[in-house]
Design a protein around this motif. Structure first.
Motif, PDB file in Angstrom:
ATOM      1  N   SER A   1       0.853  -1.191   0.000  1.00 42.48           N
ATOM      2  CA  SER A   1       0.000   0.000   0.000  1.00 42.48           C
ATOM      3  C   SER A   1       0.889   1.241   0.000  1.00 42.48           C
ATOM      4  O   SER A   1       2.091   1.152   0.285  1.00 42.48           O
ATOM      5  CB  SER A   1      -0.903   0.040   1.244  1.00 42.48           C
ATOM      6  OG  SER A   1      -0.123   0.293   2.401  1.00 42.48           O
ATOM      7  N   CYS A   2       0.263   2.384  -0.264  1.00 45.80           N
ATOM      8  CA  CYS A   2       1.016   3.642  -0.171  1.00 45.80           C
ATOM      9  C   CYS A   2       1.316   3.969   1.292  1.00 45.80           C
ATOM     10  O   CYS A   2       2.359   4.544   1.597  1.00 45.80           O
ATOM     11  CB  CYS A   2       0.217   4.770  -0.815  1.00 45.80           C
ATOM     12  SG  CYS A   2       1.056   6.358  -0.815  1.00 45.80           S
ATOM     13  N   THR A   3       0.404   3.600   2.189  1.00 43.61           N
ATOM     14  CA  THR A   3       0.662   3.850   3.611  1.00 43.61           C
ATOM     15  C   THR A   3       1.946   3.137   4.034  1.00 43.61           C
ATOM     16  O   THR A   3       2.805   3.722   4.709  1.00 43.61           O
ATOM     17  CB  THR A   3      -0.530   3.364   4.467  1.00 43.61           C
ATOM     18  OG1 THR A   3      -1.745   3.887   3.907  1.00 43.61           O
ATOM     19  CG2 THR A   3      -0.403   3.829   5.906  1.00 43.61           C
TER      20      THR A   3
ATOM     21  N   THR B   1      -4.881  16.281   3.730  1.00 39.86           N
ATOM     22  CA  THR B   1      -4.513  15.019   3.087  1.00 39.86           C
ATOM     23  C   THR B   1      -5.380  13.923   3.671  1.00 39.86           C
ATOM     24  O   THR B   1      -6.108  14.140   4.648  1.00 39.86           O
ATOM     25  CB  THR B   1      -3.022  14.697   3.308  1.00 39.86           C
ATOM     26  OG1 THR B   1      -2.709  13.451   2.639  1.00 39.86           O
ATOM     27  CG2 THR B   1      -2.676  14.545   4.786  1.00 39.86           C
ATOM     28  N   PHE B   2      -5.291  12.743   3.086  1.00 36.03           N
ATOM     29  CA  PHE B   2      -5.950  11.575   3.674  1.00 36.03           C
ATOM     30  C   PHE B   2      -5.205  11.223   4.965  1.00 36.03           C
ATOM     31  O   PHE B   2      -3.979  11.357   5.029  1.00 36.03           O
ATOM     32  CB  PHE B   2      -5.907  10.418   2.673  1.00 36.03           C
ATOM     33  CG  PHE B   2      -6.677   9.209   3.090  1.00 36.03           C
ATOM     34  CD1 PHE B   2      -7.941   9.309   3.658  1.00 36.03           C
ATOM     35  CD2 PHE B   2      -6.154   7.943   2.886  1.00 36.03           C
ATOM     36  CE1 PHE B   2      -8.650   8.179   4.036  1.00 36.03           C
ATOM     37  CE2 PHE B   2      -6.859   6.806   3.252  1.00 36.03           C
ATOM     38  CZ  PHE B   2      -8.105   6.924   3.823  1.00 36.03           C
TER      39      PHE B   2
ATOM     40  N   ALA C   1      -4.131   8.674   6.145  1.00 35.76           N
ATOM     41  CA  ALA C   1      -3.058   7.676   5.997  1.00 35.76           C
ATOM     42  C   ALA C   1      -1.675   8.325   6.063  1.00 35.76           C
ATOM     43  O   ALA C   1      -0.730   7.740   6.602  1.00 35.76           O
ATOM     44  CB  ALA C   1      -3.211   6.938   4.661  1.00 35.76           C
ATOM     45  N   THR C   2      -1.549   9.518   5.510  1.00 40.59           N
ATOM     46  CA  THR C   2      -0.248  10.204   5.497  1.00 40.59           C
ATOM     47  C   THR C   2       0.238  10.431   6.925  1.00 40.59           C
ATOM     48  O   THR C   2       1.406  10.215   7.241  1.00 40.59           O
ATOM     49  CB  THR C   2      -0.379  11.568   4.782  1.00 40.59           C
ATOM     50  OG1 THR C   2      -1.234  11.437   3.651  1.00 40.59           O
ATOM     51  CG2 THR C   2       0.980  12.091   4.353  1.00 40.59           C
TER      52      THR C   2
ATOM     53  N   VAL D   1       2.162  16.495  -0.093  1.00 40.33           N
ATOM     54  CA  VAL D   1       1.135  15.630  -0.688  1.00 40.33           C
ATOM     55  C   VAL D   1       0.777  16.235  -2.038  1.00 40.33           C
ATOM     56  O   VAL D   1       0.463  17.429  -2.134  1.00 40.33           O
ATOM     57  CB  VAL D   1      -0.098  15.550   0.232  1.00 40.33           C
ATOM     58  CG1 VAL D   1      -1.226  14.778  -0.442  1.00 40.33           C
ATOM     59  CG2 VAL D   1       0.282  14.903   1.562  1.00 40.33           C
TER      60      VAL D   1
ATOM     61  N   ASP E   1       4.173  12.185  -0.902  1.00 35.72           N
ATOM     62  CA  ASP E   1       2.969  11.365  -0.952  1.00 35.72           C
ATOM     63  C   ASP E   1       2.331  11.640  -2.310  1.00 35.72           C
ATOM     64  O   ASP E   1       1.611  12.623  -2.497  1.00 35.72           O
ATOM     65  CB  ASP E   1       2.012  11.723   0.192  1.00 35.72           C
ATOM     66  CG  ASP E   1       0.729  10.890   0.144  1.00 35.72           C
ATOM     67  OD1 ASP E   1       0.425  10.322  -0.919  1.00 35.72           O
ATOM     68  OD2 ASP E   1       0.018  10.841   1.174  1.00 35.72           O
TER      69      ASP E   1
ATOM     70  N   ALA F   1       0.241   9.629  -3.842  1.00 36.55           N
ATOM     71  CA  ALA F   1      -0.875   8.677  -3.969  1.00 36.55           C
ATOM     72  C   ALA F   1      -1.835   9.089  -5.087  1.00 36.55           C
ATOM     73  O   ALA F   1      -2.435   8.246  -5.743  1.00 36.55           O
ATOM     74  CB  ALA F   1      -1.633   8.566  -2.649  1.00 36.55           C
ATOM     75  N   HIS F   2      -1.974  10.413  -5.307  1.00 40.27           N
ATOM     76  CA  HIS F   2      -2.890  10.908  -6.342  1.00 40.27           C
ATOM     77  C   HIS F   2      -2.206  11.088  -7.691  1.00 40.27           C
ATOM     78  O   HIS F   2      -2.884  11.408  -8.664  1.00 40.27           O
ATOM     79  CB  HIS F   2      -3.438  12.301  -5.961  1.00 40.27           C
ATOM     80  CG  HIS F   2      -4.299  12.329  -4.749  1.00 40.27           C
ATOM     81  ND1 HIS F   2      -4.900  13.489  -4.298  1.00 40.27           N
ATOM     82  CD2 HIS F   2      -4.692  11.350  -3.894  1.00 40.27           C
ATOM     83  CE1 HIS F   2      -5.605  13.218  -3.206  1.00 40.27           C
ATOM     84  NE2 HIS F   2      -5.481  11.936  -2.938  1.00 40.27           N
TER      85      HIS F   2
ATOM     86  N   SER G   1       0.227   5.206  -4.593  1.00 39.70           N
ATOM     87  CA  SER G   1      -0.807   4.250  -4.188  1.00 39.70           C
ATOM     88  C   SER G   1      -1.406   3.606  -5.428  1.00 39.70           C
ATOM     89  O   SER G   1      -1.682   4.294  -6.418  1.00 39.70           O
ATOM     90  CB  SER G   1      -1.931   4.950  -3.421  1.00 39.70           C
ATOM     91  OG  SER G   1      -2.992   4.022  -3.186  1.00 39.70           O
TER      92      SER G   1
ATOM     93  N   GLY H   1      -4.233   1.734  -4.852  1.00 38.00           N
ATOM     94  CA  GLY H   1      -5.480   1.317  -4.215  1.00 38.00           C
ATOM     95  C   GLY H   1      -6.641   1.341  -5.203  1.00 38.00           C
ATOM     96  O   GLY H   1      -6.487   1.737  -6.362  1.00 38.00           O
TER      97      GLY H   1
ATOM     98  N   LYS I   1      -7.395   4.718  -7.241  1.00 36.23           N
ATOM     99  CA  LYS I   1      -6.297   5.582  -7.668  1.00 36.23           C
ATOM    100  C   LYS I   1      -6.111   5.534  -9.190  1.00 36.23           C
ATOM    101  O   LYS I   1      -6.701   4.691  -9.865  1.00 36.23           O
ATOM    102  CB  LYS I   1      -5.025   5.188  -6.911  1.00 36.23           C
ATOM    103  CG  LYS I   1      -5.172   5.406  -5.387  1.00 36.23           C
ATOM    104  CD  LYS I   1      -5.387   6.859  -5.024  1.00 36.23           C
ATOM    105  CE  LYS I   1      -5.949   7.162  -3.657  1.00 36.23           C
ATOM    106  NZ  LYS I   1      -5.293   6.659  -2.493  1.00 36.23           N
TER     107      LYS I   1
ATOM    108  N   GLY J   1      -2.320  -1.805  -3.361  1.00 31.83           N
ATOM    109  CA  GLY J   1      -0.878  -1.845  -3.612  1.00 31.83           C
ATOM    110  C   GLY J   1      -0.279  -0.464  -3.552  1.00 31.83           C
ATOM    111  O   GLY J   1      -0.981   0.545  -3.416  1.00 31.83           O
TER     112      GLY J   1
ATOM    113  N   TYR K   1     -10.183  16.498   1.921  1.00 33.11           N
ATOM    114  CA  TYR K   1     -10.474  15.599   3.042  1.00 33.11           C
ATOM    115  C   TYR K   1     -10.838  16.474   4.222  1.00 33.11           C
ATOM    116  O   TYR K   1     -10.408  17.627   4.289  1.00 33.11           O
ATOM    117  CB  TYR K   1      -9.222  14.780   3.402  1.00 33.11           C
ATOM    118  CG  TYR K   1      -8.739  13.929   2.247  1.00 33.11           C
ATOM    119  CD1 TYR K   1      -9.249  12.659   2.027  1.00 33.11           C
ATOM    120  CD2 TYR K   1      -7.798  14.443   1.367  1.00 33.11           C
ATOM    121  CE1 TYR K   1      -8.822  11.891   0.950  1.00 33.11           C
ATOM    122  CE2 TYR K   1      -7.377  13.669   0.284  1.00 33.11           C
ATOM    123  CZ  TYR K   1      -7.889  12.400   0.076  1.00 33.11           C
ATOM    124  OH  TYR K   1      -7.476  11.662  -0.997  1.00 33.11           O
TER     125      TYR K   1
HETATM  126  C1  PLP Z   1      -5.018   6.747  -0.947  1.00 35.68           C
HETATM  127  C2  PLP Z   1      -4.107   7.668  -0.241  1.00 35.68           C
HETATM  128  C3  PLP Z   1      -3.101   7.208   0.638  1.00 35.68           C
HETATM  129  C4  PLP Z   1      -3.005   5.791   1.093  1.00 35.68           C
HETATM  130  O1  PLP Z   1      -2.826   4.900   0.057  1.00 35.68           O
HETATM  131  P1  PLP Z   1      -3.063   3.343   0.350  1.00 35.68           P
HETATM  132  O2  PLP Z   1      -2.475   2.674  -0.856  1.00 35.68           O
HETATM  133  O3  PLP Z   1      -4.537   3.151   0.468  1.00 35.68           O
HETATM  134  O4  PLP Z   1      -2.340   2.999   1.604  1.00 35.68           O
HETATM  135  C5  PLP Z   1      -2.205   8.121   1.160  1.00 35.68           C
HETATM  136  N1  PLP Z   1      -2.293   9.440   0.865  1.00 35.68           N
HETATM  137  C6  PLP Z   1      -3.252   9.920   0.062  1.00 35.68           C
HETATM  138  C7  PLP Z   1      -3.261  11.384  -0.232  1.00 35.68           C
HETATM  139  C8  PLP Z   1      -4.194   9.060  -0.505  1.00 35.68           C
HETATM  140  O5  PLP Z   1      -5.164   9.541  -1.293  1.00 35.68           O
END
Ligand code: PLP
Length: 383
Positions: A63-65, A89-90, A92-93, A135, A161, A163-164, A185, A187, A190, A197, A322
């Protein structure tokens, strides 16, 4: 064998995975190989990603996390250190920062992009700062090259980060190929999905070496080496964050077809931009579309909550990405005032955005948004 078709368009969902079709056969092949864990399909996916991004190496993870936590650990971030990170941000960051034992130091954003800037980063630095974690909101690259020397002087590492932002460019390079640690990410919703992943782009061979150990419990020997010996050596603290072969097989298909979805995302974003231009009282968050594969389409408006409810009542999948993190219960110990984040948090709304949508869907959303704005008589001061 059951078949599936690509998910339908429409405006009821805010985001949705996009499948091209061959994923099903790729999954069947990966399952048929009888090796589900880390294996050749994962290493192949890593090589394909490296080729696409124009980098020497990529480390695929679960995962990105996990990628963020591994990148932070690889860069020496741990207890007693601070990581400068946007609140916008989400969550998770922030959880990835806390998982290393370090603490977040929240930074403010530019309200027009929802991203940190060199100025908001500099303003947040303290003697304890060990890393800054921009991010890439909405897929937009964050260029910190103007403060890179200053950060280097203080041994502060940049970890993105992204992820986007899979597929976006920064200048003439792809995001991920600019020499910083970048985390993607893959996920479900995404730009590119492996179902679940992520990936980490190492700066050096040493980073890659450390990251590959950390993702597999810190064990020093590869699986191929382990089956030939009676012992192994656990050399680092580690996570269980490998990517499975089945997920990698999905990712390989998605990467092959990615340019089509990227073009469709840009087309839909442009379409929103053109259509929204007819509405007063709505500002589009800018993503630098010429260089970006947009992840979402976000507007700012007053009376957001009333407009949100109006659209939800009419089946439009609006969202808010978010709610800020510096006011979340778990993160409150690190609260500090962030004026732009706090103002925009009341104004932002994500419109339905995924590659199966059509231009007609975009017009439908914007027409209903116009109706919502007319229904709302609250005064406004959005620029
Ligand atoms: C989706 C997302 C994550 C986490 O990604 P995962 O693959 O679900 O762990 C982290 N940061 C941002 C900004 C995200 O949108």
């Amino acid at each position: 064998m059951a078949r599936f078709s690509t998910p339908a368009g429409g405006v009821d969902r805010n985001a949705a995975p996009y499948l091209y079709g061959p994923e099903l056969d790729a999954i069947a092949e990966a399952l048929g190989a009888g090796q589900f864990g880390h294996g050749e399909p994962v290493e192949q996916f890593e090589r394909e990603l490296a080729g696409f991004l124009g980098v020497p190496d990529v480390v695929a993870v679960s995962s990105c996390t996990a990628a963020l936590q591994i990148a932070l650990t690889t860069a020496g971030v741990g207890p007693g250190r601070e990581v400068v990170v946007p609140s916008q941000t989400f969550c998770a960051t922030i959880q990835a920062v806390l998982a290393t034992g370090a603490t977040p130091r929240f930074a403010d954003i530019d309200p027009n992009t929802l991203c940190v800037t060199p100025q908001t980063i500099l303003e947040a630095l303290t003697p304890a700062t060990r890393a800054v974690l921009p991010v890439l909101y909405g897929g937009r690259a964050v260029d910190l090259s103007s403060i890179r020397d200053e950060l280097d002087t203080h041994d502060i590492v940049i970890i993105e980060d992204a992820a986007h932002a899979f597929g976006s460019d920064q200048g003439s390079a792809k995001v991920g190929a600019t020499g910083v640690l970048t985390c993607f990410s893959f996920g479900p919703i995404k730009n590119l999905t492996c179902i679940e992943g992520g990936a980490l782009i190492p700066r050096t061979g040493q980073d890659a070496h450390t990251a590959r150990h950390v993702r597999l419990l810190g064990i020093g020997q590869s699986q191929a080496q382990r089956i030939r010996t009676t012992a192994y050596d656990v050399r680092f603290r580690g996570l269980r964050a490998t990517m499975s072969s089945v997920h990698a097989a999905v990712g390989s298909v998605q990467l092959k077809w990615f340019p089509g979805a990227a073009a469709q995302r840009q087309f839909l974003w442009h379409s929103y931009q053109n259509t929204l231009a007819d509405l007063d009282r709505v500002a589009l968050i800018d993503v630098d579309i010429e260089h970006t594969v947009p992840f979402n389409c976000v507007v700012r408006l007053d009376a957001r909550d009333a407009v949100f409810a109006y659209l939800r009542d009419r089946g439009v999948g609006v969202g808010v990405h978010y709610p800020p993190n510096h006011t979340q219960t778990a993160f409150r110990p690190w609260y500090r005032p962030l004026p732009a984040t706090e103002t925009t948090a009341q104004q932002i709304m994500s419109l339905p955005f995924h590659p199966a949508m059509t231009e007609t869907d975009v017009h439908r959303v914007v027409t209903l948004l116009g109706g919502a704005l007319r229904a709302d008589h609250a005064p406004t001061n959005i620029a």
